[in-house]
Design a protein around this motif. Sequence first.
Motif, PDB file in Angstrom:
ATOM      1  N   VAL A   7       2.701   0.342  -3.718  1.00 47.10           N
ATOM      2  CA  VAL A   7       1.591   1.212  -4.168  1.00 47.10           C
ATOM      3  C   VAL A   7       1.653   2.068  -5.243  1.00 47.10           C
ATOM      4  N   GLY A   8       2.778   2.243  -5.795  1.00 44.84           N
ATOM      5  CA  GLY A   8       2.832   3.231  -6.956  1.00 44.84           C
ATOM      6  C   GLY A   8       3.738   4.000  -6.431  1.00 44.84           C
ATOM      7  N   PRO A   9       4.950   4.481  -7.317  1.00 47.66           N
ATOM      8  CA  PRO A   9       5.745   5.316  -6.877  1.00 47.66           C
ATOM      9  C   PRO A   9       5.618   6.793  -6.593  1.00 47.66           C
ATOM     10  N   LYS A  10       4.355   7.334  -7.208  1.00 47.10           N
ATOM     11  CA  LYS A  10       4.041   8.599  -7.438  1.00 47.10           C
ATOM     12  C   LYS A  10       3.525   8.820  -5.703  1.00 47.10           C
ATOM     13  N   ASP A  20       3.062  11.154  -1.208  1.00 48.14           N
ATOM     14  CA  ASP A  20       2.235  11.209  -0.215  1.00 48.14           C
ATOM     15  C   ASP A  20       2.564  10.296   0.979  1.00 48.14           C
ATOM     16  N   LEU A  21       3.327   9.286   0.920  1.00 45.57           N
ATOM     17  CA  LEU A  21       3.472   8.522   2.192  1.00 45.57           C
ATOM     18  C   LEU A  21       4.793   8.915   2.976  1.00 45.57           C
ATOM     19  N   LEU A  22       5.750   9.591   2.049  1.00 46.55           N
ATOM     20  CA  LEU A  22       6.911  10.162   2.850  1.00 46.55           C
ATOM     21  C   LEU A  22       6.917  11.560   3.300  1.00 46.55           C
ATOM     22  N   ARG A  67      -4.164   0.726   6.869  1.00 49.23           N
ATOM     23  CA  ARG A  67      -4.003   1.377   5.723  1.00 49.23           C
ATOM     24  C   ARG A  67      -2.518   2.218   6.240  1.00 49.23           C
ATOM     25  N   VAL A  68      -1.567   2.435   5.626  1.00 47.03           N
ATOM     26  CA  VAL A  68      -0.295   3.168   5.881  1.00 47.03           C
ATOM     27  C   VAL A  68      -0.511   4.537   5.749  1.00 47.03           C
ATOM     28  N   ALA A  69      -0.382   5.265   6.714  1.00 48.76           N
ATOM     29  CA  ALA A  69      -0.682   6.706   6.560  1.00 48.76           C
ATOM     30  C   ALA A  69       0.781   7.312   6.247  1.00 48.76           C
ATOM     31  N   ARG A  70       2.036   6.941   6.704  1.00 45.03           N
ATOM     32  CA  ARG A  70       3.228   7.504   6.409  1.00 45.03           C
ATOM     33  C   ARG A  70       4.222   6.498   6.666  1.00 45.03           C
ATOM     34  N   ILE A  71       5.180   6.798   5.825  1.00 50.90           N
ATOM     35  CA  ILE A  71       6.482   5.965   6.221  1.00 50.90           C
ATOM     36  C   ILE A  71       7.448   6.644   6.922  1.00 50.90           C
ATOM     37  N   GLY A 128      10.330   2.412   9.653  1.00 47.16           N
ATOM     38  CA  GLY A 128       9.196   1.565   9.545  1.00 47.16           C
ATOM     39  C   GLY A 128       7.854   2.561   8.996  1.00 47.16           C
ATOM     40  N   VAL A 129       6.703   2.203   9.441  1.00 42.94           N
ATOM     41  CA  VAL A 129       5.459   2.823   9.187  1.00 42.94           C
ATOM     42  C   VAL A 129       4.510   3.065  10.351  1.00 42.94           C
ATOM     43  N   GLU A 130       3.558   4.010   9.818  1.00 45.63           N
ATOM     44  CA  GLU A 130       2.499   4.341  10.909  1.00 45.63           C
ATOM     45  C   GLU A 130       1.359   4.185  10.156  1.00 45.63           C
ATOM     46  N   LEU A 131       0.541   3.467  10.898  1.00 45.92           N
ATOM     47  CA  LEU A 131      -1.060   3.158  10.141  1.00 45.92           C
ATOM     48  C   LEU A 131      -2.001   4.344  10.235  1.00 45.92           C
ATOM     49  N   ALA A 132      -3.057   4.465   9.497  1.00 48.45           N
ATOM     50  CA  ALA A 132      -4.096   5.420   9.832  1.00 48.45           C
ATOM     51  C   ALA A 132      -4.619   5.392  11.375  1.00 48.45           C
ATOM     52  N   ASP A 133      -4.538   4.146  11.996  1.00 47.51           N
ATOM     53  CA  ASP A 133      -5.116   4.354  13.293  1.00 47.51           C
ATOM     54  C   ASP A 133      -4.172   4.552  14.278  1.00 47.51           C
ATOM     55  N   GLY A 134      -2.802   5.119  13.712  1.00 50.19           N
ATOM     56  CA  GLY A 134      -1.699   5.718  14.820  1.00 50.19           C
ATOM     57  C   GLY A 134      -0.755   4.197  15.097  1.00 50.19           C
ATOM     58  N   THR A 135      -1.237   3.134  14.787  1.00 54.92           N
ATOM     59  CA  THR A 135      -0.081   2.147  15.332  1.00 54.92           C
ATOM     60  C   THR A 135       1.099   2.336  14.306  1.00 54.92           C
TER      61      THR A 135
END
Length: 460
Positions: free
Chosen positions: A253-256, A261-263, A222-226, A235-242
């Motif tokens: 995953v939807g523009p909204k 939420d991700l940015l 699960r991507v927690a943030r871009i 890049g991205v950061e996953l929910a586990d911190g990777t």
Amino acid sequence: MVDIIVIGGGHNGLVAAATLARAGRSVVLLEQRDAVGGVCDLLFDGATFSATVGKALGVTADPSPAPLALASNGRRVDLGGVIADPGYAGWRAWLDTVAPALSSQLDAPAPDIRSTAPVWPLARAGLAVRKLGKKDMMELLRSAPSCVDDWLTEHMSDLLLKAALMAPALHGTWMGPRSPTSSAALVLREACRQLDVRPRALAVQLRAACEAAGVKIQTGARVARIRAEDGRVTGVELADGTAIDAPAVLSAVGPKTTLLDLLDPRLVSGKTAHQAEVIRVRGTLAQLRLDVAGIDWPGERLRVVDDPLHLERAFDDVKFRRLPTVPPPLEVSVEGSAVRINCWSAPAELDGGWTEAARAALTGAIFDSLERVVPGVRDAATVTGLLTPADLQEQYGLAGGHPMHGELALDQLGPMRPSMQLARYSTPIPGLWLGCSGVHPGGGISGRPGFLAARAIIGS
Ligand SMILES: Cc1cc2nc3c(=O)[nH]c(=O)nc-3n(C[C@H](O)[C@H](O)[C@H](O)COP(=O)(O)OP(=O)(O)OC[C@H]3O[C@@H](n4cnc5c(N)ncnc54)[C@H](O)[C@@H]3O)c2cc1C
């Protein structure tokens, strides 16, 4: 470092990843669930997929059962058989005429209609419609803004047939058959259906296409943030911190969800945030799953609806955010003892919320509706699951529980999907791209948004 990260393994994410990898990009696809496919999981076979995208990726298709429409008064119409209503053939022939022109618009990026944009792409879109000839063009321009009930009544008189044709076109809209512009939803749906293919096991085929092209698929990711530096995606950061590095990210995953939420909000200008906030995503879909033994079903695919007024009353329930006060129209898929029932009368913003009592009441209403056409089903069934819009939001990450990431409405389609600024897959944040049902040409399992987004990246 990879060339591009695709967030979300729904069918659009898979199409985009395979297309990018086939063009020589190194791609990682990240999916939060244990399997790819996204909401394709919930679809019955027979949903349509773009023939153009299917051909490009080698997706094979085969015929699937046509639905049988059933009314509570005992009437039936086999939508795969000969339709007796004398007006039907002429209506269908007109759709055959306009379908290629409409589908060619859906296979191309939406024209840019901002005042600073070159005028040629918009002119080309207009020309495609003009080429239909005066009579068909005028019929298209006249019918699209009208109520689908009025429009079909001009052509046919069979109430069950009309309801069965219009019901699926209203999915994902916030409209009943008497809402203005509901005809446009039916024209688009029917035009696409005639030119699309009907694949089985779509997610399996698309996963294979990704793997053959060298896409690295990570499920349970699960991507927690871009992430971004100096305003540019890194890049991205996953929910586990990777952390995973890439100079480009395509979000499917939807523009909204992506923009709000991700940015990091500091990266999103007030104007872009506002455009994301106003995207309407009021989901209305619930799916009930049953295990049923000892019932002689009239068909493998059923559309349970009485007439257009029945659909309008069901929409009244949605509009007023209440549980069904009329037996809800249903779509049923029977595969052995496994039965899935879609009910589009489940407002995401239900008054009082989706409590256990509300879930039990919806289940009861679905059984009441089904019992009218398949007597005895309630006693023969064991409920194996119920997904409400709240569950769809939680389990599939769908904003508002809306399976198309944005309502289908004239002001949220084409060059306005999801907004004038964001309709061509790129975003104001360098390196961030959008490629899911929330962007042109929208919902359905067409694969077109993912395909067009990938082509935009390849051509950038
Ligand atoms: C029962 C049903 C009937 C439908 N009928 C119609 C119809 O009649 N007409 C029509 O036009 N459309 C219909 N649809 C809608 C259509 O199926 C969807 O629009 C389409 O499948 C969405 O595909 P997608 O790839 O864009 O997104 P999705 O399938 O939503 O895929 C997004 C993926 O991203 C994953 N994800 C979310 N957040 C994250 C994160 N942070 N990190 C990693 N992964 C994440 C999700 O788990 C999901 O797998 C229907 C849908 C359903 C469920």
